[in-house]
Design an enzyme around this catalytic site. Sequence first.
Site, PDB file in Angstrom:
ATOM      1  CG  ASP A   1      -0.091   0.650   2.425  1.00 13.35           C
ATOM      2  OD1 ASP A   1       0.731  -0.080   3.004  1.00 13.35           O
ATOM      3  OD2 ASP A   1      -0.257   1.847   2.722  1.00 13.35           O
TER       4      ASP A   1
ATOM      5  CB  CYS B   1      -2.689   3.863 -19.969  1.00 16.69           C
ATOM      6  SG  CYS B   1      -3.839   3.707 -18.598  1.00 16.69           S
TER       7      CYS B   1
ATOM      8  CB  CYS C   1      -5.261   6.804 -21.091  1.00 16.39           C
ATOM      9  SG  CYS C   1      -4.061   7.312 -19.840  1.00 16.39           S
TER      10      CYS C   1
END
Length: 374
Positions: A268, A306, A311
Amino acid sequence: MTAVSYELIKTCKQTGARLGRVTTPHGSFETPVFMPVGTLATVKTMAPEELKDIGANIILSNTYHLWLRPGEDIVEEAGGLHQFMNWDGSILTDSGGFQVFSLSDMREIKEEGVHFRNHINGEKLFLSPEGAMQIQNSLGSDIMMAFDECPPYPASHEYMKSSVERTSRWAERCLEAHQKPDQQGLFGIIQGGEYEDLRKQSARDLVSMDFPGYAIGGLSVGEPKDVMNRVLEFTSPLLPQNKPRYLMGVGSPDSLVDGAIRGVDMFDCVLPTRIARNGTCMTSNGRVVVRNAKFARDFTPLDENCDCYTCRNYTKAYIRHLIKTNETLGIRLTTYHNLYFLVKLMENVREAIKEDRLGDFRDQFFDQYGFNKP
Ligand code: GUN
Ligand code: ZN
């Protein structure tokens, strides 16, 4: 009955990285996994549907912040953290140990717990292993973290040894105080800084307590990358094969891949969401600072490789304009892209493990991103 379980699916023949599956009361997810951070019961700018959309099945939240605001009693009254924030996937809560050390002033560490002043209004507070368990039981997270001490880097061997021993005593108290072991899994946190003997001592203590998972704490606190990699190399083999391993607070793309190669299953970090809010994006070709003047007339997406919502629909010139004018859509679009980038990266890491080619994947990814290959 344990609330959290781990199944090791396979290890990569090229690197030893682990492909696995963690199951919690709110579903299961494949590992290695990146967990977006929602400190105050929200992943900043992202609605839960959007998190689902990018493929996130587990998010992280914080005991310390929710204890101060709105108070764990209010979250409990709402029906727990999942209901309160409308997230039905898995949630991991950090214990507050780290936040007390990184955010508060004038802390004083005693055997009972930590006295400190709150970072919002300076009020005197006290947090203990028992307190951290009570708060996390009220929040109802799927995975709770033990209350530990995360010493700064560098710390002397002498200080680190006494800290590791206290963290082990606190871990015992956490196990004792945990009220809902059948509904919430409690992970232990290995400390010991860069010292191999102390990581061994910490792992031996905590593994004997039989937690359903183990975190490696005290890293990404300012040490060089090679120190982190070395610590992972000697700490990972000390942990049981049949339990998940979580490297706390690490989220740069290179460290995710290098951590997975050293046997880490869960990660994380606030990095992707934090840098997104000042207009910095992670892309397959390295970082793009979209605020930059050179993008004023760049009508191409943030990352041509992406396929995220951002995107597929917006250009750098438009996102730059939104961010320069403080329009909130700008930071929503960059946050969405950065989280998608890391979630997708971990999908690619898992795919590479399945096919025993994570080492090749690393070389190619690092070349394209622009990291130096050590
Ligand atoms: N987040 C990042 N590092 C740490 C750590 O060592 N302990 C805890 N509790 N949280 C962390
Ligand atoms: Zn994107």
